[in-house]
Design an enzyme around this catalytic site. Structure first.
Site, PDB file in Angstrom:
ATOM      1  N   SER A  54       0.915  -1.254  -0.088  1.00  0.00           N
ATOM      2  CA  SER A  54      -0.041  -0.092  -0.005  1.00  0.00           C
ATOM      3  C   SER A  54       0.858   1.208   0.178  1.00  0.00           C
ATOM      4  O   SER A  54       0.551   2.205  -0.485  1.00  0.00           O
ATOM      5  CB  SER A  54      -0.662  -0.184   1.229  1.00  0.00           C
ATOM      6  OG  SER A  54      -1.919  -0.537   1.087  1.00  0.00           O
ATOM      7  N   SER A  69     -13.078   2.786   2.364  1.00  0.00           N
ATOM      8  CA  SER A  69     -12.178   2.358   1.588  1.00  0.00           C
ATOM      9  C   SER A  69     -11.272   3.338   1.359  1.00  0.00           C
ATOM     10  O   SER A  69     -11.215   4.442   1.102  1.00  0.00           O
ATOM     11  CB  SER A  69     -12.715   2.072  -0.115  1.00  0.00           C
ATOM     12  OG  SER A  69     -11.652   2.013  -0.940  1.00  0.00           O
ATOM     13  N   ASP A 116      -7.538  -7.380   4.795  1.00  0.00           N
ATOM     14  CA  ASP A 116      -6.740  -8.142   4.013  1.00  0.00           C
ATOM     15  C   ASP A 116      -6.394  -9.418   4.847  1.00  0.00           C
ATOM     16  O   ASP A 116      -5.708 -10.394   4.435  1.00  0.00           O
ATOM     17  CB  ASP A 116      -5.582  -7.479   3.622  1.00  0.00           C
ATOM     18  CG  ASP A 116      -5.719  -6.278   2.701  1.00  0.00           C
ATOM     19  OD1 ASP A 116      -6.914  -6.535   1.896  1.00  0.00           O
ATOM     20  OD2 ASP A 116      -5.066  -5.435   2.410  1.00  0.00           O
ATOM     21  N   ARG A 160     -13.464 -13.416  -1.497  1.00  0.00           N
ATOM     22  CA  ARG A 160     -12.807 -14.019  -0.450  1.00  0.00           C
ATOM     23  C   ARG A 160     -13.459 -15.018   0.502  1.00  0.00           C
ATOM     24  O   ARG A 160     -13.026 -15.944   0.707  1.00  0.00           O
ATOM     25  CB  ARG A 160     -11.793 -13.284   0.165  1.00  0.00           C
ATOM     26  CG  ARG A 160     -10.620 -12.718  -0.718  1.00  0.00           C
ATOM     27  CD  ARG A 160      -9.609 -12.140   0.025  1.00  0.00           C
ATOM     28  NE  ARG A 160      -8.546 -11.654  -0.955  1.00  0.00           N
ATOM     29  CZ  ARG A 160      -7.765 -10.620  -0.918  1.00  0.00           C
ATOM     30  NH1 ARG A 160      -7.785  -9.796   0.161  1.00  0.00           N
ATOM     31  NH2 ARG A 160      -6.761 -10.429  -1.696  1.00  0.00           N
ATOM     32  N   ARG A 214      -3.710 -13.807  -1.480  1.00  0.00           N
ATOM     33  CA  ARG A 214      -3.900 -13.912  -0.323  1.00  0.00           C
ATOM     34  C   ARG A 214      -4.600 -15.141   0.286  1.00  0.00           C
ATOM     35  O   ARG A 214      -4.557 -15.864   1.193  1.00  0.00           O
ATOM     36  CB  ARG A 214      -4.716 -12.671   0.552  1.00  0.00           C
ATOM     37  CG  ARG A 214      -3.903 -11.622   0.417  1.00  0.00           C
ATOM     38  CD  ARG A 214      -4.052 -10.365   1.309  1.00  0.00           C
ATOM     39  NE  ARG A 214      -3.739  -9.136   0.808  1.00  0.00           N
ATOM     40  CZ  ARG A 214      -2.471  -8.635   1.001  1.00  0.00           C
ATOM     41  NH1 ARG A 214      -1.799  -9.499   1.423  1.00  0.00           N
ATOM     42  NH2 ARG A 214      -2.419  -7.398   0.257  1.00  0.00           N
TER      43      ARG A 214
HETATM   44  C1  S3P Z   1      -5.749  -0.592  -0.033  1.00  0.00           C
HETATM   45  C2  S3P Z   1      -6.994  -0.615   0.825  1.00  0.00           C
HETATM   46  C3  S3P Z   1      -7.715  -1.826   0.727  1.00  0.00           C
HETATM   47  C4  S3P Z   1      -7.116  -2.988   0.943  1.00  0.00           C
HETATM   48  C5  S3P Z   1      -6.196  -3.379  -0.274  1.00  0.00           C
HETATM   49  C6  S3P Z   1      -5.076  -2.185  -0.428  1.00  0.00           C
HETATM   50  C7  S3P Z   1      -5.041   0.194  -0.277  1.00  0.00           C
HETATM   51  O1  S3P Z   1      -8.842  -1.808  -0.242  1.00  0.00           O
HETATM   52  O2  S3P Z   1      -7.999  -4.371   0.905  1.00  0.00           O
HETATM   53  O3  S3P Z   1      -5.423  -4.435  -0.454  1.00  0.00           O
HETATM   54  O4  S3P Z   1      -3.707   0.088  -0.338  1.00  0.00           O
HETATM   55  O5  S3P Z   1      -5.368   1.401  -0.072  1.00  0.00           O
HETATM   56  P1  S3P Z   1     -10.218  -0.955  -0.197  1.00  0.00           P
HETATM   57  O6  S3P Z   1      -9.879   0.358  -0.260  1.00  0.00           O
HETATM   58  O7  S3P Z   1     -10.984  -1.475  -1.103  1.00  0.00           O
HETATM   59  O8  S3P Z   1     -10.661  -1.517   1.126  1.00  0.00           O
END
Ligand code: S3P
Length: 441
Positions: A30, A173, A325, A355, A397
């Site tokens: 991220s 999100s 995650d 998932r 994952r």
């Molecule tokens: C992420 C946010 C999450 C996560 C993804 C990475 C990010 O998703 O599940 O693996 O880097 O901002 P969402 O924003 O859809 O919840």
């Protein structure tokens, strides 16, 4: 640096008795995406040490290159020459985010700020994932966005002349929040995202590292369109907590394990799994805690004296976003210890795969009882894993969670696609071989 997410190489895994050693983790996925994107639109040069070698983060670099950003990836990191806020160029070809939701959704925020048209797509999994969550607010800001069925990639974005908005996303999100904050950098006035529940705050922290003021008041995260980004020069991506989670679980489950995970990112918006474990009576030792580039990091240890969970693992409400995650591995841990109860996790149905459905199908294939609900699952505790054939659906994952379950199964397990781990953790199986080889017998 990239690797096909749909490579489909099967792998047979044998159970292990011991796992010993230091785990070398990929840089946080991220954070790496965000560092590269901000460096690309900043003034000055940035060196990102420990940039994730994942295929997802490779896709972000490929997209940035197509947009005219000069960058070079080496073994130690990525060097990016910032193009500044107005220096990106139209791509001669459609951008490809491959399997990466963060690439397409967060980069869309930057693309919405450009006075030219860009199309961006991804692999079959990404083309099934909902994009309306970014399309709607980007349109409200004045960007023109078209998509298949008004929801799916490929997206075609023509931006420029954006206006700031205040927006409350219907889903929690970090990708949506980050998309809008980055679009907000190119908009007239202020852009505010009202978070329904707090999600990972790497974008906010990194924007500050690039000299941008981000105000956080209650649920509101605000940036101003007049902000300039100045490269901090050097950045370092911490080890990925979401990659560490698989080894924490393996360390707790394998009979004789002694694992040290160094320099792991411990941002509290990411470590919901540690909270869930702690509340279930399991204390993972964290040592050497420090701040690196505005992010908390530390070393994690799991060994014979680590207390195992003594109660069910419970994940619900706001905490779910901080462990979103980690649900596949949490379900595996629950089965092995005293159960798991996961709620408010309907978002898992629109990740790289559905998932929840895949966790359930694969737990059942391993002889583990589980109840599936629309937004979660319940796994009774004290169960044994049977060696089985695992269907990963190309989801990294799912592959890693069930590779860990395979380590404590009563016979060999086969993953139908081991190559998909490259999406986030290309060295996963090399690390496994090293850890299983380091025991005295
Ligand atoms: C992420 C946010 C999450 C996560 C993804 C990475 C990010 O998703 O599940 O693996 O880097 O901002 P969402 O924003 O859809 O919840």
């Amino acid at each position: 640096m990239t690797m096909a997410a749909e490579s489909g190489i099967a792998r047979r895994l044998e159970p292990v008795r011991r796992l010993r050693g230091k785990v070398s983790l990929p840089g946080d996925k991220s954070i790496s995406h965000r560092m590269a994107m901000l460096a690309a639109i900043a003034e000055g040069e940035t060196f990102i040490e420990g940039y994730s070698e994942s295929a997802d983060c490779g896709a972000t670099l490929d997209c940035l290159r197509r947009l005219g950003v000069r960058l070079q990836a080496t073994d130690s990191g990525v060097h990016i020459r910032g193009a500044g806020k107005t220096g990106l160029q139209p791509s001669p070809v459609m951008l490809d985010a491959a399997n990466s939701g963060t690439t397409i959704r967060v980069l869309a925020g930057i693309l919405a700020g450009q006075p030219f048209e860009t199309s961006i797509t991804g692999d079959a999994s990404l083309r099934r994932r909902p994009m309306r969550r970014i399309i709607e607010p980007l349109r409200q800001m004045g960007a023109s966005v078209s998509a298949t069925d008004d929801n799916l990639a490929p997206l075609t974005i023509r931006g420029g002349a954006l206006r700031g908005i205040t927006y409350e996303p219907p889903v929690a999100s970090a990708q949506v929040k980050s998309c809008l904050l980055l679009a907000g950098l190119f908009a007239e006035g202020e852009t505010t995202v009202l978070e329904p529940v707090p999600t990972r705050d790497h974008t906010e922290r990194l924007l500050r590292a690039f000299g941008v003021s981000v105000t956080c008041r209650g649920a509101a995260r605000t940036v101003s369109g007049h902000s300039r980004l100045q490269s901090p020069g050097r950045l370092r991506a911490p080890g990925d907590f979401s990659a560490a989670a698989f080894w924490l679980a393996a360390g707790l489950m394998v009979e004789s394990a002694e694992l040290v995970l160094e320099d792991v990112g411990l941002n509290p918006t990411r470590t919901g799994l540690l909270t869930v474990l702690r509340e279930a009576g399991c204390a993972i030792e964290v040592v050497n805690e420090r701040l690196v580039g505005g992010e908390p990091i530390g070393d994690l240890q799991v060994n014979a004296s680590t207390l195992r969970p003594s109660r069910p693992l419970r994940l619900a409400g706001a905490l779910t976003a901080n462990a979103i995650d980690e649900v596949p591995i949490l379900a595996v841990l629950g089965a092995a210890f005293h159960g798991a109860e996961v709620s408010d996790a309907g978002e898992l149905r629109v990740k790289e795969s559905d998932r929840l459905a895949l966790i359930v199908r694969n737990l059942r294939a391993m002889g583990v009882e589980v109840e599936e609900r629309a937004d979660g699952l319940t796994v009774p505790g004290g169960q044994r894993f049977r060696g089985a054939s695992i269907e990963t659906a190309g989801d990294h994952r799912i592959a890693m969670a069930f590779a860990v379950a395979a380590l404590v199964a009563d016979g060999p397990t086969t993953l139908d696609d081991a190559g998909c781990v490259g999406v986030s953790f290309p060295n996963f199986f090399t690390v496994l071989e090293q850890l299983r080889g380091q025991g005295p017998g």
